[in-house]
Design a protein around this motif. Structure first.
Motif, PDB file in Angstrom:
ATOM      1  N   TYR A  66       0.824  -1.559   0.210  1.00 27.41           N
ATOM      2  CA  TYR A  66       0.019   0.152   0.056  1.00 27.41           C
ATOM      3  C   TYR A  66       0.999   1.416  -0.055  1.00 27.41           C
ATOM      4  CZ  TYR A  66      -2.939   3.766   1.803  1.00 27.41           C
ATOM      5  OH  TYR A  66      -3.753   4.820   1.989  1.00 27.41           O
ATOM      6  N   HIS A  67       0.397   2.122  -0.540  1.00 29.46           N
ATOM      7  CA  HIS A  67       1.075   3.511  -0.372  1.00 29.46           C
ATOM      8  C   HIS A  67       0.051   4.721  -0.228  1.00 29.46           C
ATOM      9  CE1 HIS A  67       3.624   7.198  -1.731  1.00 29.46           C
ATOM     10  NE2 HIS A  67       4.686   6.210  -1.380  1.00 29.46           N
TER      11      HIS A  67
ATOM     12  N   SER B  84      -0.176   7.581  -1.593  1.00 27.70           N
ATOM     13  CA  SER B  84      -0.450   8.260  -2.947  1.00 27.70           C
ATOM     14  C   SER B  84      -1.705   7.753  -3.405  1.00 27.70           C
ATOM     15  CB  SER B  84       0.627   8.126  -3.993  1.00 27.70           C
ATOM     16  OG  SER B  84       0.914   6.689  -4.444  1.00 27.70           O
ATOM     17  N   TYR B  85      -2.211   6.237  -3.223  1.00 28.35           N
ATOM     18  CA  TYR B  85      -3.208   5.688  -3.962  1.00 28.35           C
ATOM     19  C   TYR B  85      -4.636   6.585  -3.674  1.00 28.35           C
ATOM     20  CZ  TYR B  85      -0.357   1.728  -4.218  1.00 28.35           C
ATOM     21  OH  TYR B  85       0.753   0.681  -4.568  1.00 28.35           O
TER      22      TYR B  85
ATOM     23  N   LYS C 126       4.339  -1.057   2.002  1.00 23.82           N
ATOM     24  CA  LYS C 126       5.481  -0.873   1.244  1.00 23.82           C
ATOM     25  C   LYS C 126       5.294  -0.276   0.132  1.00 23.82           C
ATOM     26  CE  LYS C 126       8.256  -4.709   3.108  1.00 23.82           C
ATOM     27  NZ  LYS C 126       9.044  -6.072   2.705  1.00 23.82           N
ATOM     28  N   SER C 127       6.062   0.585  -0.511  1.00 26.44           N
ATOM     29  CA  SER C 127       5.888   1.024  -1.971  1.00 26.44           C
ATOM     30  C   SER C 127       6.994   0.769  -2.671  1.00 26.44           C
ATOM     31  CB  SER C 127       5.588   2.500  -1.889  1.00 26.44           C
ATOM     32  OG  SER C 127       6.884   3.194  -1.480  1.00 26.44           O
TER      33      SER C 127
ATOM     34  N   ARG D 113       1.462   8.453  -8.729  1.00 26.40           N
ATOM     35  CA  ARG D 113       0.451   7.559  -8.326  1.00 26.40           C
ATOM     36  C   ARG D 113       0.463   6.375  -9.068  1.00 26.40           C
ATOM     37  NH1 ARG D 113      -4.312   5.063  -8.996  1.00 26.40           N
ATOM     38  NH2 ARG D 113      -5.661   4.764  -7.307  1.00 26.40           N
TER      39      ARG D 113
ATOM     40  N   THR E  18       3.826   4.439  -8.880  1.00 21.54           N
ATOM     41  CA  THR E  18       3.807   3.659  -7.722  1.00 21.54           C
ATOM     42  C   THR E  18       2.826   2.391  -7.689  1.00 21.54           C
ATOM     43  OG1 THR E  18       4.462   5.745  -6.593  1.00 21.54           O
ATOM     44  CG2 THR E  18       3.587   3.886  -5.149  1.00 21.54           C
TER      45      THR E  18
ATOM     46  N   GLY F  23       3.708  -1.373  -7.215  1.00 21.14           N
ATOM     47  CA  GLY F  23       3.197  -2.109  -6.226  1.00 21.14           C
ATOM     48  C   GLY F  23       2.747  -3.423  -6.629  1.00 21.14           C
TER      49      GLY F  23
END
Length: 314
Positions: free
Chosen positions: A10-11, A13-14, A53-54, A98, A101, A105
């Motif tokens: 997960y990050h 920025s999503y 983590k990203s 986004r 990333t 992911g």
């Protein structure tokens, strides 16, 4: 399955992309889902999930799947207005970050699934992105990019199981000359996109399809694909826009039907020692938080399968 935690990716920025207030894309669902997982599972002894983590992916890697000119235009913000309208997002640097990333992911989920058996990415499933254009809120096709990444890591065959209510048209066109990537789409026949190029396995179902018919069709086609191709990895697009209350779906699948889908897919792959990299896929509600209990079907299923397998190994 030597690891004690299910890898979770997960990050922030999503959910940080600024969109117009009435925009159809449920940008906040990722943050809400992450918070729900933390609340339900992170307090348990042993922490059944890893810390999020990203891992951003470079535009050079994406250009191995998509048209380099399209990738460059997107990165520089020079994409024509018509192509941006087809994607459905206004351009911004946040959109490019986004997108990179999230694509990274899904690649990371593939890496961790190959190592641990299961991995879950709290984004991904952007299956409407084609070679030189994006469509339907999909900029780059993370499913295909991640499948190619798995092949580079040593997998000989990858099966993409797409259970989003919408047909995986971009995935189909991007892999038509990729025999090592097998595509499977179970979707609503009379729904976006209008043109549905052939996947390796297509199961178009009628509007109003309910649990029993959906689950029979889903299980039969996935079982067939697994037996024929014996993949080294499954990438599972666990879209929840098949739900009966989805605003863009047209199916009548209940929460229990989605839970059974996810449990069966994970159980089946684990019983055959096939790693599974999961992405959460689509789901559309004006109230974004209403999607969380439906997406939690995948998380709960993974936790149950993981716990059961760990007990069996003791």
């Amino acid at each position: 399955m030597h690891q004690t935690k299910i890898p979770l990716i997960y990050h922030p920025s999503y959910s940080s992309l600024a969109l117009p207030e009435d925009h159809r894309y449920p940008i906040n669902k990722y943050r809400f889902l992450y918070q729900a997982i933390k609340s339900k599972y992170f307090h348990l002894e042993g922490h059944p999930f890893t810390e999020p983590k990203s891992k951003a992916v470079s535009s050079d890697i994406i250009a191995k799947t998509h048209c380099p000119a399209y990738v460059e235009s997107l990165m520089k913000g020079t994409l024509p207005a018509a192509k941006l309208r087809r994607i459905g997002f206004p351009w911004s640097e946040a959109l490019t970050q986004r997108t990179l990333t999230s694509t990274g992911g899904t690649c990371l989920a593939v890496e961790q699934a190959l190592e641990c058996g299961i991995a879950i990415h709290l984004s991904g499933g952007y299956h409407h992105a084609h070679y030189d254009y994006g469509s339907g809120f999909c900029v780059f096709n993370d499913l295909v990019i991640a499948a190619k990444h798995a092949l580079e890591l040593g997998a000989e065959k990858v099966l993409i199981v797409d259970s989003d209510v919408h047909h995986g048209d971009g995935t189909a066109t991007l892999t038509e000359n990729e025999p090592a990537i097998v595509t499977l789409s179970v979707h609503c026949d009379k729904n976006f996109p209008a043109r549905k190029p052939a996947s390796d396995f297509d199961v178009p179902l009628l509007k109003g399809t309910e649990d029993e018919e959906f689950l029979i069709s889903f299980k039969q086609v996935v079982d067939l694909a697994l037996r024929i191709h014996q993949p080294d990895l499954v990438i599972f697009d666990a879209g929840v826009d098949i739900h009966e209350q989805d605003e863009l779906g047209f199916f009548n699948i209940t929460l229990s039907g989605i839970l059974e889908r996810d449990q069966w897919l994970l159980d089946t792959c684990m019983n055959q020692d096939i790693p599974v990299a999961c992405v959460v896929g689509g789901g559309y509600r004006s109230q974004h938080e209403q999607l969380v209990p439906i997406h939690m079907c995948l998380i709960d299923s993974a936790y149950q399968v993981w716990s059961r397998r760990k007990k069996e190994q003791k």
